[in-house]
Design a protein around this motif. Sequence first.
Motif, mmCIF file in Angstrom:
data_model
loop_
_atom_site.group_PDB
_atom_site.id
_atom_site.type_symbol
_atom_site.label_atom_id
_atom_site.label_comp_id
_atom_site.label_asym_id
_atom_site.label_seq_id
_atom_site.Cartn_x
_atom_site.Cartn_y
_atom_site.Cartn_z
ATOM 1 N N ASP A 182 0.821 -1.202 0.000
ATOM 2 C CA ASP A 182 0.000 0.000 0.000
ATOM 3 C C ASP A 182 0.859 1.256 0.000
ATOM 4 O O ASP A 182 2.094 1.188 0.002
ATOM 5 C CB ASP A 182 -0.963 0.004 1.181
ATOM 6 C CG ASP A 182 -0.266 -0.043 2.538
ATOM 7 O OD1 ASP A 182 0.971 0.153 2.594
ATOM 8 O OD2 ASP A 182 -0.961 -0.280 3.540
ATOM 9 N N ALA A 183 0.191 2.409 -0.009
ATOM 10 C CA ALA A 183 0.902 3.683 -0.090
ATOM 11 C C ALA A 183 1.804 3.896 1.120
ATOM 12 O O ALA A 183 2.887 4.487 1.003
ATOM 13 C CB ALA A 183 -0.097 4.830 -0.222
ATOM 14 N N ALA A 184 1.381 3.433 2.289
ATOM 15 C CA ALA A 184 2.198 3.596 3.487
ATOM 16 C C ALA A 184 3.499 2.802 3.381
ATOM 17 O O ALA A 184 4.569 3.277 3.781
ATOM 18 C CB ALA A 184 1.409 3.163 4.720
ATOM 19 N N MET A 189 9.492 2.722 2.086
ATOM 20 C CA MET A 189 10.646 2.393 1.247
ATOM 21 C C MET A 189 11.426 3.651 0.889
ATOM 22 O O MET A 189 12.659 3.654 0.869
ATOM 23 C CB MET A 189 10.191 1.644 -0.001
ATOM 24 C CG MET A 189 9.657 0.247 0.277
ATOM 25 S SD MET A 189 9.425 -0.768 -1.214
ATOM 26 C CE MET A 189 8.081 0.073 -2.038
ATOM 27 N N MET A 190 10.699 4.737 0.597
ATOM 28 C CA MET A 190 11.377 5.990 0.281
ATOM 29 C C MET A 190 12.094 6.550 1.513
ATOM 30 O O MET A 190 13.208 7.074 1.407
ATOM 31 C CB MET A 190 10.383 7.005 -0.273
ATOM 32 C CG MET A 190 9.889 6.718 -1.674
ATOM 33 S SD MET A 190 11.216 6.607 -2.925
ATOM 34 C CE MET A 190 12.037 8.202 -2.728
ATOM 35 N N LYS A 191 11.483 6.421 2.672
ATOM 36 C CA LYS A 191 12.137 6.897 3.894
ATOM 37 C C LYS A 191 13.436 6.126 4.129
ATOM 38 O O LYS A 191 14.421 6.691 4.619
ATOM 39 C CB LYS A 191 11.194 6.746 5.093
ATOM 40 C CG LYS A 191 10.073 7.766 5.100
ATOM 41 C CD LYS A 191 9.155 7.589 6.307
ATOM 42 C CE LYS A 191 8.069 8.647 6.337
ATOM 43 N NZ LYS A 191 7.129 8.456 7.479
ATOM 44 N N GLY A 192 13.425 4.841 3.785
ATOM 45 C CA GLY A 192 14.650 4.067 3.896
ATOM 46 C C GLY A 192 15.732 4.574 2.964
ATOM 47 O O GLY A 192 16.922 4.569 3.302
ATOM 48 N N PHE A 193 15.334 5.017 1.777
ATOM 49 C CA PHE A 193 16.299 5.574 0.827
ATOM 50 C C PHE A 193 16.877 6.885 1.351
ATOM 51 O O PHE A 193 18.093 7.093 1.336
ATOM 52 C CB PHE A 193 15.618 5.809 -0.516
ATOM 53 C CG PHE A 193 16.480 6.501 -1.529
ATOM 54 C CD1 PHE A 193 17.449 5.803 -2.241
ATOM 55 C CD2 PHE A 193 16.345 7.864 -1.762
ATOM 56 C CE1 PHE A 193 18.259 6.440 -3.162
ATOM 57 C CE2 PHE A 193 17.140 8.510 -2.693
ATOM 58 C CZ PHE A 193 18.106 7.790 -3.393
ATOM 59 N N PRO A 219 -2.329 4.190 -8.551
ATOM 60 C CA PRO A 219 -1.191 4.984 -8.080
ATOM 61 C C PRO A 219 -0.977 4.813 -6.589
ATOM 62 O O PRO A 219 -1.921 4.848 -5.802
ATOM 63 C CB PRO A 219 -1.592 6.423 -8.425
ATOM 64 C CG PRO A 219 -3.075 6.404 -8.480
ATOM 65 C CD PRO A 219 -3.453 5.040 -9.005
ATOM 66 N N LEU A 220 0.267 4.622 -6.178
ATOM 67 C CA LEU A 220 0.616 4.405 -4.782
ATOM 68 C C LEU A 220 1.622 5.428 -4.271
ATOM 69 O O LEU A 220 2.236 5.225 -3.236
ATOM 70 C CB LEU A 220 1.164 2.986 -4.586
ATOM 71 C CG LEU A 220 0.165 1.856 -4.802
ATOM 72 C CD1 LEU A 220 0.865 0.511 -4.715
ATOM 73 C CD2 LEU A 220 -0.968 1.935 -3.785
ATOM 74 N N GLY A 221 1.784 6.498 -4.986
ATOM 75 C CA GLY A 221 2.685 7.548 -4.510
ATOM 76 C C GLY A 221 3.601 8.046 -5.599
ATOM 77 O O GLY A 221 3.989 7.305 -6.504
ATOM 78 N N PRO A 233 1.614 10.711 -1.110
ATOM 79 C CA PRO A 233 1.551 9.301 -0.731
ATOM 80 C C PRO A 233 0.772 8.396 -1.669
ATOM 81 O O PRO A 233 1.038 7.219 -1.737
ATOM 82 C CB PRO A 233 0.906 9.342 0.658
ATOM 83 C CG PRO A 233 1.178 10.716 1.170
ATOM 84 C CD PRO A 233 1.142 11.595 -0.035
ATOM 85 N N GLY A 234 -0.217 8.893 -2.363
ATOM 86 C CA GLY A 234 -0.964 7.984 -3.205
ATOM 87 C C GLY A 234 -1.830 8.704 -4.205
ATOM 88 O O GLY A 234 -1.812 9.921 -4.262
#
Length: 234
Positions: A182-184, A189-193, A219-221, A233-234
């Motif tokens: 999901d979008a969260a 994943m982006m926060k990890g990057f 769309p998920l973000g 986010p989405g």
Amino acid sequence: MSAFLAVVLSVVLAGCGTDSGTPPPAGLSPSPATAAPAPSEAASVEPEAAPVNPVEVLARNTRRAYAACGGCGGVLALSGVDLQAAIDSLVAEHSKQAGPPLTRKNAELALYGPSGTTPKVAGDNVQGYDVLFYDASGKLMLGRQVKTFAGKPNQFPNRLRAAAPTMKYEGELLVQVAPGVDAAAVEGMMKGFWGNRSDARLAAYQNMWVAFRSPDGRPLGLWMPGARGMGVPG
């Protein structure tokens, strides 16, 4: 500053990813892709005439993303046999790669581009962009790379890092995630990057964006890897 940038992005991309077919706001237009490759993620590939102010960079990226998005302001210039052949080519190429197969819906969405451009599928065994969008004069206006990802979330930062230089740190990375993501989870994943990279390292990514889609094209973000925390986010 970050809050303001988030507002800018949210306003420009309000409704992006829906299937409303709403045209882009007046004045939105794509910028040409850069031609020179970046030697590393620490190097800047900003064209000489392009903006360097973070707000201007973000606004430019969101205009380009909006103008090329299927369901936003993007246009599908192919139809009939040509469209089916392009979809077949993208699906066939991504069925040979390590990730899960690309769905036909996302292959079609990958062919939407800025108004006045025609997509060209790069084909098998071509590193870099999977779809290139040219205007009537033959000028490259946008490059889009397509990836499918069904790995562990902590593996995504390295996938993004590996993809960016093949795109010359410019244009769109369209990522099809696994069913159920999901979008969260995508935001995580982006926060990890962002989390293990300094602002100086992130600066190399300022000319690209990442658009996430579910297998059925939802769309998920839409996120800016070069602008920490910036995205929808989405």
